[in-house]
Write a protein that holds these residues in place. Structure first.
Motif, PDB file in Angstrom:
ATOM      1  N   PHE A 112     -26.787 -13.732  26.168  1.00 46.74           N
ATOM      2  CA  PHE A 112     -26.823 -13.971  24.721  1.00 46.74           C
ATOM      3  C   PHE A 112     -26.354 -12.756  23.925  1.00 46.74           C
ATOM      4  O   PHE A 112     -26.246 -12.793  22.711  1.00 46.74           O
ATOM      5  N   CYS A 113     -26.114 -11.639  24.636  1.00 43.64           N
ATOM      6  CA  CYS A 113     -25.894 -10.362  23.946  1.00 43.64           C
ATOM      7  C   CYS A 113     -24.431 -10.177  23.550  1.00 43.64           C
ATOM      8  O   CYS A 113     -23.538 -10.273  24.394  1.00 43.64           O
ATOM      9  N   PRO A 114     -24.160  -9.926  22.268  1.00 44.65           N
ATOM     10  CA  PRO A 114     -22.763  -9.773  21.840  1.00 44.65           C
ATOM     11  C   PRO A 114     -22.144  -8.460  22.326  1.00 44.65           C
ATOM     12  O   PRO A 114     -22.846  -7.476  22.533  1.00 44.65           O
ATOM     13  N   PRO A 120     -22.397   0.127  19.912  1.00 43.02           N
ATOM     14  CA  PRO A 120     -23.233   0.120  21.104  1.00 43.02           C
ATOM     15  C   PRO A 120     -23.601  -1.326  21.435  1.00 43.02           C
ATOM     16  O   PRO A 120     -23.651  -2.173  20.533  1.00 43.02           O
ATOM     17  N   LYS A 121     -23.849  -1.599  22.715  1.00 37.93           N
ATOM     18  CA  LYS A 121     -24.084  -2.971  23.163  1.00 37.93           C
ATOM     19  C   LYS A 121     -25.165  -3.648  22.321  1.00 37.93           C
ATOM     20  O   LYS A 121     -26.171  -3.039  21.968  1.00 37.93           O
ATOM     21  N   SER A 122     -24.907  -4.884  21.991  1.00 39.34           N
ATOM     22  CA  SER A 122     -25.808  -5.784  21.253  1.00 39.34           C
ATOM     23  C   SER A 122     -25.719  -5.670  19.733  1.00 39.34           C
ATOM     24  O   SER A 122     -26.328  -6.461  19.041  1.00 39.34           O
ATOM     25  N   GLY A 167     -29.428   1.308  19.641  1.00 38.24           N
ATOM     26  CA  GLY A 167     -28.175   1.286  20.398  1.00 38.24           C
ATOM     27  C   GLY A 167     -28.402   0.964  21.852  1.00 38.24           C
ATOM     28  O   GLY A 167     -28.824   1.833  22.608  1.00 38.24           O
ATOM     29  N   GLY A 168     -28.134  -0.270  22.222  1.00 36.42           N
ATOM     30  CA  GLY A 168     -28.181  -0.673  23.635  1.00 36.42           C
ATOM     31  C   GLY A 168     -29.421  -0.200  24.350  1.00 36.42           C
ATOM     32  O   GLY A 168     -30.541  -0.439  23.912  1.00 36.42           O
ATOM     33  N   THR A 169     -29.217   0.499  25.445  1.00 32.11           N
ATOM     34  CA  THR A 169     -30.339   0.970  26.272  1.00 32.11           C
ATOM     35  C   THR A 169     -30.338   2.485  26.290  1.00 32.11           C
ATOM     36  O   THR A 169     -29.466   3.110  26.895  1.00 32.11           O
TER      37      THR A 169
HETATM   38  S1  SF4 Z   1     -28.277  -4.354  25.015  1.00 31.59           S
HETATM   39 FE1  SF4 Z   1     -28.243  -4.606  27.232  1.00 31.59          FE
HETATM   40  S2  SF4 Z   1     -30.367  -5.123  27.762  1.00 31.59           S
HETATM   41 FE2  SF4 Z   1     -30.181  -5.395  25.560  1.00 31.59          FE
HETATM   42  S3  SF4 Z   1     -29.727  -7.539  25.315  1.00 31.59           S
HETATM   43 FE3  SF4 Z   1     -27.749  -6.467  25.428  1.00 31.59          FE
HETATM   44  S4  SF4 Z   1     -27.148  -6.519  27.570  1.00 31.59           S
HETATM   45 FE4  SF4 Z   1     -29.305  -7.062  27.488  1.00 31.59          FE
END
Ligand code: SF4
Length: 547
Positions: A112-114, A120-122, A167-169
């Motif tokens: 589901f994560c864009p 940064p991720k998400s 920001g992401g992880t």
């Molecule tokens: S940032 Fe990483 S852990 Fe968080 S929802 Fe997105 S892919 Fe999953």
């Protein structure tokens, strides 16, 4: 094309999409009514957003700016003060500064994560908080500095700052980057930057300066994934000054976690939360209804499992949003995923919200993703108001912390009642000590963890044989340190009384020490109250009475 040009285009795109002509039109009608003397809430209700729900206040501000900019209206500071969101930001006593880390990979593969290469991720570039990160090239010093200036410009006290690093992880970033990032945030809070050519100060040095700095750090939040939380990581987070950890729980069902490729199990979440609790961190969990494989009914059962042992201190309810740049989009195209309707979500959240225990705060009920990004399903970012309205009609109030905060009302010290809500969690016993007004509003609270035999070992020397204060929070309009305002809960000595009660309880239960997870900028507060500096915590010895 140069970076600046790309960003300018991005901004134009953002502005154009965020505020459609229909939205601005509606916002102007709301403003006309407020100018004519109508209450803001009433005017908002009479002219709802074209997308449904209420118009957000930032849309009103945009419409106001447009009218003033065109010279149609004269600047009207009083009107602006009424439509701005500013009083809310510091009502809980602290101003929050959000900073974004640079775009980076995340070990997660959540469907589901864009994904957006610029972010940064998400995160999406048009999310209000995230956009600032992009504007400042993810430079922590520039982000903090600009936010402080903006807060000061609208008259906020900025002496107590909670830093929210998004920001992401976090734990996936290189350690030297993490340390540099936090150090630069502190340098901005300290308003002190090493002169060119001179060696950069160490993290410990900038933290020590911050104890007396103009903008003291009273909380430091990072976000990460459950499986990254290990005893060694706890110590590292403490060294950075972290006091609160946000994690995606998303679901308490291994089948759903796997279907959505979360890459961790429910057992790992339990372990991570217990470790964080045992180390005194405040715990914020994200929970997502409408994941692939869930139904409104399974979501209701899932939500109930949150309170069996995990018992987060704060939650963010983030209904799954269908975005084109996430893998889930393909499932939707194949007909394997259906987003809930807005009405289904309102009913679901209105069902679960009153079941939330009094020790938990609901920070959000929908993520602030501009609706233009949502392919299908709920587009309302004002879902919280809709849910509250539904709860009002049902006569089932929510008792979470956010729904009971005194919110700047005057507090009569004499009328306050001290509550102790006890619940088991993570192998230990939690005490949610709170001062409550006669109308059941929350004037302040303290979270005390009494670790038990089943609490996981954290390996933290300061915490051997210790009860742990994880949070002390007193409400009231944020005042500058040293300024007293009659009736403001924040300065009425409530914190000291709660700490005294925590000490009494810990002593009574046989703990030899009382430790507190102090943010860098609140160390002096505890040192004045008899705590001493340990390695990573402030600690007070509790000699057995009669010794
Ligand atoms: S940032 Fe990483 S852990 Fe968080 S929802 Fe997105 S892919 Fe999953």
């Amino acid at each position: 094309m140069g970076n600046k040009v790309v960003e300018r285009r991005l901004e134009d795109w953002w502005e154009a999409r965020q505020y459609t002509p229909a939205m601005l039109d509606q916002a102007r009608k709301v403003l006309e009514e407020i100018r004519a003397g109508r209450q803001v809430s009433l005017a908002l209700r009479r002219h709802p957003s074209p997308e449904g729900g209420y118009l957000a206040k930032h849309v009103l501000v945009a419409a106001y700016r447009e009218m003033v900019g065109k010279g149609v209206w004269q600047p009207d500071p009083q009107l602006l003060a009424r439509i701005r969101m500013k009083p809310v930001r510091t009502l809980s006593g602290v101003a929050t500064v959000t900073v974004l880390t640079k775009p980076y990979r995340c070990p997660g593969k959540c469907i589901f994560c864009p994904t957006d290469e610029r972010m940064p991720k998400s995160y999406l570039p048009d999310e209000p908080g995230a956009r600032r990160g992009l504007e400042h090239h993810y430079d922590p010093f520039a982000q903090v500095g600009s936010r402080l200036r903006a807060l000061q410009a609208v008259g906020h006290p900025t002496d107590k700052i909670e830093l929210l690093i998004l920001g992401g992880t976090w734990s996936a970033y290189r350690r030297d980057y993490q340390e540099w990032f936090v150090r630069r945030c502190f340098e901005a809070l300290n308003e002190k930057e090493a002169r060119e050519g001179l060696p950069a100060p160490t993290l410990a040095e900038v933290q020590s300066i911050n104890e007396n700095a103009p903008h003291r750090n009273v909380g430091l939040v990072i976000e990460t994934r459950p499986e990254t939380i290990k005893p060694r990581e706890l110590a590292r987070l403490r060294r950075l000054g972290v006091t609160k950890v946000q994690m995606g729980a998303q679901s308490l069902d291994d089948r759903i976690l796997e279907l959505n490729q979360r890459g961790h199990t429910v057992a790992e979440l339990h372990q991570a939360v217990a470790l964080l609790r045992g180390a005194g961190f405040k715990i914020v969990l994200h929970w997502m209804p409408n994941l692939l494989g869930a139904t409104p009914e399974s979501d209701r059962q899932d939500f109930a499992r949150l309170w069996e042992d995990i018992c987060p201190d704060e939650i963010k309810i983030y209904p799954t949003q269908l975005l084109q740049n996430a893998e889930l989009y393909e499932y939707w195209q194949r007909g394997e995923f259906t987003p809930y309707t807005t009405e289904q979500l309102i009913q679901l959240i209105a069902d679960v919200k009153p079941t939330i225990p009094r020790y938990c705060r609901v920070n959000r009920v929908v993520r602030d993703i501009p609706s233009v990004n949502v392919v299908e399903g709920n587009r309302r970012t004002s879902l919280r108001q809709d849910v509250l309205e539904e709860l009002k009609q049902r006569g089932t109030p929510c008792q979470c912390i956010r729904c009971r905060e005194v919110s700047g009302q005057k507090v009569d010290r004499e009328g306050l009642r001290l509550d102790d809500l006890v619940y088991p969690a993570g192998g230990g016993e939690e005490h949610f000590l709170s001062f409550v007004t006669p109308s059941d509003k929350l004037a302040g609270f303290l979270r005390l963890t009494l670790p038990g035999e089943k609490s996981p070992p954290t390996g933290l020397a300061d915490l051997q044989g210790a009860a742990i204060i994880r949070e002390v929070h007193i409400y009231g309009q944020s005042l500058e340190v040293g300024k007293i305002q009659p009736g403001a809960a924040q300065h009425a000595g409530l914190g000291g009384r709660l700490i005294g009660e925590a000490e009494r309880l810990s002593r009574e239960r046989g703990y030899q020490h009382l430790a507190v997870i102090s943010a860098v900028g609140t160390r002096l507060y505890y040192l004045k109250r008899g705590f001493e500096r340990g390695e990573l915590y402030l600690v007070k010895n509790l000699p057995i009475r009669g010794d």
